[in-house]
Every structure is written in C-alpha cells, then in structure tokens.
Scaffold this motif. Structure first.
Motif, PDB file in Angstrom:
ATOM      1  N   ALA A  22     -44.091  76.210 -19.797  1.00 15.01           N
ATOM      2  CA  ALA A  22     -44.134  77.215 -18.731  1.00 15.01           C
ATOM      3  C   ALA A  22     -45.538  77.314 -18.143  1.00 15.01           C
ATOM      4  CB  ALA A  22     -43.689  78.578 -19.273  1.00 15.01           C
ATOM      5  N   PHE A  23     -46.556  77.092 -18.970  1.00 17.37           N
ATOM      6  CA  PHE A  23     -47.938  77.114 -18.473  1.00 17.37           C
ATOM      7  C   PHE A  23     -48.163  75.976 -17.488  1.00 17.37           C
ATOM      8  CE2 PHE A  23     -52.243  75.387 -18.727  1.00 17.37           C
ATOM      9  CZ  PHE A  23     -52.982  76.484 -18.341  1.00 17.37           C
ATOM     10  N   TRP A  24     -47.693  74.783 -17.829  1.00 19.01           N
ATOM     11  CA  TRP A  24     -47.909  73.645 -16.928  1.00 19.01           C
ATOM     12  C   TRP A  24     -47.204  73.862 -15.591  1.00 19.01           C
ATOM     13  CZ3 TRP A  24     -51.969  71.458 -18.183  1.00 19.01           C
ATOM     14  CH2 TRP A  24     -52.271  71.059 -19.480  1.00 19.01           C
ATOM     15  N   LEU A  25     -46.036  74.461 -15.628  1.00 20.58           N
ATOM     16  CA  LEU A  25     -45.335  74.764 -14.375  1.00 20.58           C
ATOM     17  C   LEU A  25     -46.109  75.803 -13.574  1.00 20.58           C
ATOM     18  CD1 LEU A  25     -42.964  74.512 -12.472  1.00 20.58           C
ATOM     19  CD2 LEU A  25     -41.704  76.160 -13.894  1.00 20.58           C
ATOM     20  N   SER A  26     -46.611  76.827 -14.254  1.00 21.72           N
ATOM     21  CA  SER A  26     -47.410  77.856 -13.583  1.00 21.72           C
ATOM     22  C   SER A  26     -48.652  77.244 -12.946  1.00 21.72           C
ATOM     23  CB  SER A  26     -47.796  78.933 -14.599  1.00 21.72           C
ATOM     24  OG  SER A  26     -48.601  79.929 -14.010  1.00 21.72           O
TER      25      SER A  26
ATOM     26  N   LEU B   8     -45.908  88.883 -14.358  1.00 20.72           N
ATOM     27  CA  LEU B   8     -44.956  88.811 -15.473  1.00 20.72           C
ATOM     28  C   LEU B   8     -43.637  89.493 -15.113  1.00 20.72           C
ATOM     29  CD1 LEU B   8     -43.898  88.604 -18.389  1.00 20.72           C
ATOM     30  CD2 LEU B   8     -45.336  90.560 -18.953  1.00 20.72           C
ATOM     31  N   ALA B   9     -43.725  90.708 -14.585  1.00 21.67           N
ATOM     32  CA  ALA B   9     -42.519  91.487 -14.302  1.00 21.67           C
ATOM     33  C   ALA B   9     -41.615  90.792 -13.294  1.00 21.67           C
ATOM     34  CB  ALA B   9     -42.902  92.872 -13.805  1.00 21.67           C
TER      35      ALA B   9
ATOM     36  N   ALA C 149     -50.479  84.684 -17.017  1.00 21.07           N
ATOM     37  CA  ALA C 149     -49.511  85.709 -16.639  1.00 21.07           C
ATOM     38  C   ALA C 149     -48.288  85.065 -15.983  1.00 21.07           C
ATOM     39  CB  ALA C 149     -50.159  86.715 -15.684  1.00 21.07           C
ATOM     40  N   GLY C 150     -48.538  84.040 -15.160  1.00 26.92           N
ATOM     41  CA  GLY C 150     -47.426  83.294 -14.579  1.00 26.92           C
ATOM     42  C   GLY C 150     -46.604  82.593 -15.652  1.00 26.92           C
ATOM     43  N   GLN C 151     -47.283  82.073 -16.668  1.00 27.49           N
ATOM     44  CA  GLN C 151     -46.586  81.462 -17.799  1.00 27.49           C
ATOM     45  C   GLN C 151     -45.628  82.470 -18.439  1.00 27.49           C
ATOM     46  OE1 GLN C 151     -49.177  80.615 -21.078  1.00 27.49           O
ATOM     47  NE2 GLN C 151     -47.699  79.339 -22.157  1.00 27.49           N
ATOM     48  N   ALA C 152     -46.116  83.693 -18.668  1.00 22.99           N
ATOM     49  CA  ALA C 152     -45.274  84.727 -19.265  1.00 22.99           C
ATOM     50  C   ALA C 152     -44.078  85.050 -18.361  1.00 22.99           C
ATOM     51  CB  ALA C 152     -46.103  85.982 -19.526  1.00 22.99           C
TER      52      ALA C 152
ATOM     53  N   VAL D 243     -45.247  89.875 -24.957  1.00 26.09           N
ATOM     54  CA  VAL D 243     -46.253  90.899 -25.271  1.00 26.09           C
ATOM     55  C   VAL D 243     -47.574  90.245 -25.651  1.00 26.09           C
ATOM     56  CG1 VAL D 243     -46.851  92.756 -26.873  1.00 26.09           C
ATOM     57  CG2 VAL D 243     -44.543  92.620 -25.936  1.00 26.09           C
ATOM     58  N   THR D 244     -47.509  89.212 -26.473  1.00 30.88           N
ATOM     59  CA  THR D 244     -48.724  88.517 -26.894  1.00 30.88           C
ATOM     60  C   THR D 244     -49.463  87.918 -25.703  1.00 30.88           C
ATOM     61  OG1 THR D 244     -47.865  88.004 -29.101  1.00 30.88           O
ATOM     62  CG2 THR D 244     -49.616  86.583 -28.258  1.00 30.88           C
ATOM     63  N   LEU D 245     -48.733  87.245 -24.821  1.00 30.16           N
ATOM     64  CA  LEU D 245     -49.361  86.594 -23.673  1.00 30.16           C
ATOM     65  C   LEU D 245     -49.998  87.610 -22.725  1.00 30.16           C
ATOM     66  CD1 LEU D 245     -46.727  83.807 -22.882  1.00 30.16           C
ATOM     67  CD2 LEU D 245     -49.048  83.473 -23.757  1.00 30.16           C
ATOM     68  N   ILE D 246     -49.295  88.692 -22.429  1.00 31.36           N
ATOM     69  CA  ILE D 246     -49.838  89.630 -21.440  1.00 31.36           C
ATOM     70  C   ILE D 246     -51.010  90.410 -22.021  1.00 31.36           C
ATOM     71  CG2 ILE D 246     -48.420  91.663 -21.884  1.00 31.36           C
ATOM     72  CD1 ILE D 246     -49.340  90.115 -18.462  1.00 31.36           C
ATOM     73  N   PHE D 247     -50.993  90.704 -23.323  1.00 30.01           N
ATOM     74  CA  PHE D 247     -52.152  91.351 -23.921  1.00 30.01           C
ATOM     75  C   PHE D 247     -53.338  90.386 -23.979  1.00 30.01           C
ATOM     76  CE2 PHE D 247     -49.418  94.811 -25.242  1.00 30.01           C
ATOM     77  CZ  PHE D 247     -50.297  95.891 -25.285  1.00 30.01           C
ATOM     78  N   GLY D 248     -53.061  89.107 -24.201  1.00 31.95           N
ATOM     79  CA  GLY D 248     -54.134  88.114 -24.148  1.00 31.95           C
ATOM     80  C   GLY D 248     -54.740  88.033 -22.762  1.00 31.95           C
ATOM     81  N   VAL D 249     -53.889  88.074 -21.743  1.00 30.05           N
ATOM     82  CA  VAL D 249     -54.362  88.089 -20.357  1.00 30.05           C
ATOM     83  C   VAL D 249     -55.268  89.287 -20.124  1.00 30.05           C
ATOM     84  CG1 VAL D 249     -53.621  88.424 -17.967  1.00 30.05           C
ATOM     85  CG2 VAL D 249     -52.448  86.760 -19.403  1.00 30.05           C
ATOM     86  N   ALA D 250     -54.861  90.462 -20.628  1.00 31.26           N
ATOM     87  CA  ALA D 250     -55.656  91.678 -20.442  1.00 31.26           C
ATOM     88  C   ALA D 250     -57.035  91.533 -21.081  1.00 31.26           C
ATOM     89  CB  ALA D 250     -54.922  92.879 -21.032  1.00 31.26           C
TER      90      ALA D 250
END
Length: 336
Positions: A110-114, A188-189, A243-246, A275-282
């Motif tokens: 998903a990251f590579w697509l983002s 993300l949303a 965030a796009g990955q999430a 949750v892990t990805l978006i908190f990492g982004v933050a």
C-alpha cells in the motif's frame, strides 16, 4: 528410595537457583516474553524442582530446604497457570522502534501505491508549470508562492539576521503540526471512499509539490529550494505518504478483493495497523513541525544552504533505514 542427601543438595541446588533467578525476572517484568527455548527450559526446571521436593519430603532434618522448595514450586506453578490479565504498560519505545516499522513493512504494498500516486501528481504538476507558467495561480494556493522564486529568495536573504519568527516559533510549529496531522487523518479517513478520496489527496499534494519544485528549478533557485524543503520535507512528505498507505489499507479491507470473510473481520484485521500507522505519522509530523519552524525558515546568511541540505539528507537516510530495518529480529544461528 535411598538418597544421598549431601550429594543430592550439591547436584540439585544449581537448578533451583536458576529457576529462582528466572522467576525473579518474570516477577519484575510481567510483560516479559520468552521464546520457545526459554519456555521449555522453565518448564523443565519447574518439573525438576517439583520432583526434588517430593524426594526431600522424606527428610525431617531439612525443614528449611523443604520450605524453600515449596515456595519455589509454588511460585513457578503460579507463573505457569496464571490466568489473570497482567497489568499493561504502555511501552512507547518498543512501539516506536519495533511495532511501527514492522507494521509499515507488513503493509508495504500500500505504501508503494501511495508513493506512485504522489509521484504521478508530482510529474503532472511539474509538466503543467513547464508548459503553462500561468497555471501557478491554480496549482499553488499559498500567496507566498505566487511571486517569482527569485523575488522570494531575494526577500528572504535580504532579511539578514532579522528573526521573522521571533516570539512565534512555538505557535507556528504548533500550527504546522495541527494542520498536517488533520490532513493526514483526512487522508486515512478517505479510505472509506474505497480509496478514491485518499488517491485524490495524494495526487493533489503531489501536483502542488511538483509545481513548486519545477517553478524554483526553472528560475535557477534549486539550491534555495533544497535548503528550504529538505530539512522538514524529508520527514513531512513521507509522513503524508504513510497516511496514504493507511488509507489504502483501509480501502483494501473495505473492498475485500474476493476474500471469503465478513467486512467486520476484515476491518478488525487492519484496525491495529491503521492506529499504528497514523500515530507514527503524527510523531513524524511533530518533528517536521519543529524543524520547519526552528530551522527551515532560516536561510543564508543565517544558515548555509549546504548545512540544511546535509541535515535533510541525513534525516531522509535515517528514516529510510528505520522503516526498512528497525525492529527486525536477529537471525538465529543454525546449529552446525
């Protein structure tokens, strides 16, 4: 059964001591996780101590040793058959250094697509500015980007030692953190739109970034551009891609791709990773906000562009290593 007591104590005591030390470590660290070999060893020591207790019960001359073994076996039994939920401790260091990069790698497709979508937007924005310079007003909504790059660079460098953000650095960095975090959460949303909204946000951000980059490069201000964007952008831009990955992970769970499981199960499977990805982004955006307010906004002669460029490259290199390698379990040596 005839037992040589002195010999028995000498031979067995090292095993009791080993079991006692292991129990002490488990009691001091309730969240400690043992690998399979350690679990097997612990169970062996427990069984051996239990057998020793049965043997020593026949000796009335060793009440202290019997009580010691009874306590040891009781503690080990409690650890093996514990059913109560142990108190959970929020291990932020472990989460950041292990859980976050492991989650990233587990969802790396998903990251590579983002990344590909944002890169496509970058190319589109760059080509649009190259062939239609008048498109700046549409592609760059921020007023300070509407002027000529050379004009802006001259204004920034002519400020000299004057601190434009004096007394406002903390407020400015807080604004950046809040704004960028809102954009990331929105990205993300929008995965709830089966990923369409997430793709649009990624593409539009790539378009704006590509337009700005080509505008400065074509005006001969690439050095200023790198010194301005790299210190915070080397973290901020990957954070938006994460965030796009999430968002795309969420979209994949909603779509299902023909998996014979219910939507509820699919969402439960990805909820922890989201949750892990978006908190990492933050976390990344907090750092990027601080760097942008306290470093990126200062140019020559206050800060050499070369210093800022090296700083940004070092950040990007560390981030690449962190996401690719951090939290990897060391390979066990195979027995010869």
């Amino acid at each position: 059964m005839i037992v040589n007591l002195d010999r028995f104590l000498v031979e067995e005591r090292p095993y009791w001591v080993e079991l006692e030390r292991l129990l002490d470590r488990l009691e001091k660290d309730p969240d400690r996780r043992m690998d399979l070999d350690s679990i097997k060893r612990f169970h062996y020591l427990y069984q051996r101590a239990s057998a020793d207790l049965a043997k020593i019960m026949t000796f009335s001359t060793e009440p202290e040793t019997r009580r010691y073994l009874e306590s040891l076996v009781e503690r080990a039994y409690g650890e093996i058959h514990e059913t109560r939920a142990k108190p959970h401790r929020l291990a932020l260091g472990r989460w950041f250094t292990r859980t976050l990069p492991q989650t990233f790698r587990r969802r790396v497709q998903a990251f590579w697509l983002s990344l590909a979508v944002m890169a496509t937007g970058f190319l589109f924005g760059g080509l649009a500015i190259t062939f239609d310079p008048e498109a700046k007003e549409v592609l760059m909504p921020f007023p300070h980007l509407q002027a000529s790059p050379s004009q802006r660079v001259a204004e920034e460098e002519s400020a000299g030692e004057r601190d434009r953000l004096s007394g406002f650095k903390s407020r400015f960095s807080s604004y950046l953190m809040t704004h960028n975090t809102k954009v990331s959460i929105l990205t993300l949303a929008l995965g709830m739109t089966w990923g369409i909204g997430t793709l649009i946000v990624l593409f539009s951000n790539g378009v704006m970034l590509g337009a700005v980059a080509l505008d400065y490069v074509l005006d001969g201000q690439a050095r200023f551009l790198l010194g301005w964007l790299l210190p915070h952008g080397s973290i901020e831009i990957p954070a938006i891609i994460l965030a796009g990955q999430a968002g795309l992970v969420l979209a994949g769970a909603l779509i299902g791709w023909g998996r014979p499981v219910s939507l509820r199960v699919r969402l439960r499977e990805v909820s922890g990773d989201l949750v892990t990805l978006i908190f990492g982004v933050a976390v990344f955006l907090v750092w990027a906000g601080l760097v942008e307010a306290f470093l990126s906004q200062y140019h020559e002669p206050v800060l050499p562009y070369e210093f800022k460029i090296v700083f940004g490259v070092a950040e990007l290199t560390f981030l690449f290593w962190f996401l690719a390698k951090a939290g990897s379990s060391p390979e066990r040596r195979k027995p010869r």
